[in-house]
Design a protein around this motif. Structure first.
Motif, PDB file in Angstrom:
ATOM      1  N   ARG A 114       0.848  -1.193   0.000  1.00 23.42           N
ATOM      2  CA  ARG A 114       0.000   0.000   0.000  1.00 23.42           C
ATOM      3  C   ARG A 114       0.878   1.235   0.000  1.00 23.42           C
ATOM      4  NH1 ARG A 114      -4.982  -0.679   3.996  1.00 23.42           N
ATOM      5  NH2 ARG A 114      -5.537   1.218   2.941  1.00 23.42           N
ATOM      6  N   ARG A 155     -13.620   0.891  10.137  1.00 26.40           N
ATOM      7  CA  ARG A 155     -12.903   0.674   8.867  1.00 26.40           C
ATOM      8  C   ARG A 155     -13.305   1.711   7.835  1.00 26.40           C
ATOM      9  NH1 ARG A 155     -13.974  -4.709   9.839  1.00 26.40           N
ATOM     10  NH2 ARG A 155     -15.695  -4.674   8.369  1.00 26.40           N
ATOM     11  N   PHE A 156     -14.609   2.013   7.747  1.00 27.67           N
ATOM     12  CA  PHE A 156     -15.088   3.015   6.789  1.00 27.67           C
ATOM     13  C   PHE A 156     -14.513   4.390   7.113  1.00 27.67           C
ATOM     14  CE2 PHE A 156     -19.199   0.363   6.361  1.00 27.67           C
ATOM     15  CZ  PHE A 156     -18.587  -0.483   5.456  1.00 27.67           C
ATOM     16  N   ARG A 214     -11.713   5.101   8.777  1.00 29.13           N
ATOM     17  CA  ARG A 214     -10.271   5.121   8.486  1.00 29.13           C
ATOM     18  C   ARG A 214     -10.019   5.195   6.984  1.00 29.13           C
ATOM     19  NH1 ARG A 214     -10.058   1.245  12.883  1.00 29.13           N
ATOM     20  NH2 ARG A 214     -10.180  -0.414  11.335  1.00 29.13           N
ATOM     21  N   GLU A 215     -10.792   4.491   6.193  1.00 32.84           N
ATOM     22  CA  GLU A 215     -10.627   4.525   4.744  1.00 32.84           C
ATOM     23  C   GLU A 215     -10.986   5.899   4.195  1.00 32.84           C
ATOM     24  OE1 GLU A 215      -9.719   2.967   0.900  1.00 32.84           O
ATOM     25  OE2 GLU A 215      -9.100   2.546   2.947  1.00 32.84           O
ATOM     26  N   TRP A 216     -12.056   6.511   4.719  1.00 30.66           N
ATOM     27  CA  TRP A 216     -12.403   7.880   4.308  1.00 30.66           C
ATOM     28  C   TRP A 216     -11.227   8.807   4.584  1.00 30.66           C
ATOM     29  CZ3 TRP A 216     -12.390  11.801   7.897  1.00 30.66           C
ATOM     30  CH2 TRP A 216     -12.687  13.057   7.384  1.00 30.66           C
ATOM     31  N   ARG A 227      -8.012   8.067   4.957  1.00 33.65           N
ATOM     32  CA  ARG A 227      -6.881   7.726   4.105  1.00 33.65           C
ATOM     33  C   ARG A 227      -7.044   8.307   2.708  1.00 33.65           C
ATOM     34  NH1 ARG A 227      -5.086   4.318   0.458  1.00 33.65           N
ATOM     35  NH2 ARG A 227      -7.059   3.295   0.128  1.00 33.65           N
ATOM     36  N   LEU A 228      -8.277   8.276   2.188  1.00 36.88           N
ATOM     37  CA  LEU A 228      -8.530   8.762   0.835  1.00 36.88           C
ATOM     38  C   LEU A 228      -8.606  10.284   0.740  1.00 36.88           C
ATOM     39  CD1 LEU A 228     -11.193   6.161  -0.334  1.00 36.88           C
ATOM     40  CD2 LEU A 228      -8.783   6.311  -1.027  1.00 36.88           C
ATOM     41  N   PHE A 259     -19.980   2.751   3.413  1.00 39.81           N
ATOM     42  CA  PHE A 259     -18.862   3.641   3.128  1.00 39.81           C
ATOM     43  C   PHE A 259     -19.312   4.885   2.373  1.00 39.81           C
ATOM     44  CE2 PHE A 259     -15.322   5.002   0.370  1.00 39.81           C
ATOM     45  CZ  PHE A 259     -14.500   5.499   1.376  1.00 39.81           C
ATOM     46  N   ARG A 317     -18.701   8.739   3.574  1.00 43.41           N
ATOM     47  CA  ARG A 317     -18.007   9.685   2.693  1.00 43.41           C
ATOM     48  C   ARG A 317     -18.870  10.906   2.412  1.00 43.41           C
ATOM     49  NH1 ARG A 317     -16.382   6.946  -2.542  1.00 43.41           N
ATOM     50  NH2 ARG A 317     -18.613   7.112  -2.809  1.00 43.41           N
TER      51      ARG A 317
END
Length: 122
Positions: A5, A69-70, A72-74, A76-77, A101, A105
């Motif tokens: 990653r 998880r959602f 953290r991914e938001w 990160r993006l 997600f 977002r």
């Protein structure tokens, strides 16, 4: 074979100490959205950091972990679009357990694009 990653959610991007969360609650700006309470506090240096609070009121372990998880991914993006040198604490309300997600977002896009918040202005 997996590819490494290019960006993640390493320790330098996390709020990990209770004093950091307390500082945010006491001195930060507060934004209310339908499913979250968000605290923002600008720091003099360093990168943007994220802290999450997802209690059992949100749901069972599966729901809580999926929501984290959602979130953290938001982060990160969108870290490149967020205000620099800012600590962000996201507190999930009890009605956030069934969000996907895309819902997360959409609701948090106001942090990267001020003026698009439905529940408050950053």
């Amino acid at each position: 074979m997996t590819t490494p990653r290019t960006s993640g959610f390493g320790p330098g991007l996390r709020l990990r100490h209770s004093r950091d969360f307390s500082r945010l609650r006491q001195g930060g700006r507060k934004i209310h959205t339908r499913h979250f309470v968000i605290y923002l506090l600008t720091r003099p240096d360093g990168s943007c950091r994220l802290g999450l609070t997802v209690s059992r009121k949100v749901g069972g372990a599966v729901q809580r972990n999926a929501l984290k998880r959602f979130l953290r991914e938001w982060f990160r993006l969108t870290i490149g679009e967020l205000p620099p040198h800012t600590d962000i604490s996201v507190v999930a309300r009890s009605n956030a357990g069934n969000l996907g997600f895309s819902d997360v977002r959409e609701e948090l896009k106001c942090l990267a694009h001020p003026g698009s918040c439905h529940g408050g202005q950053p």
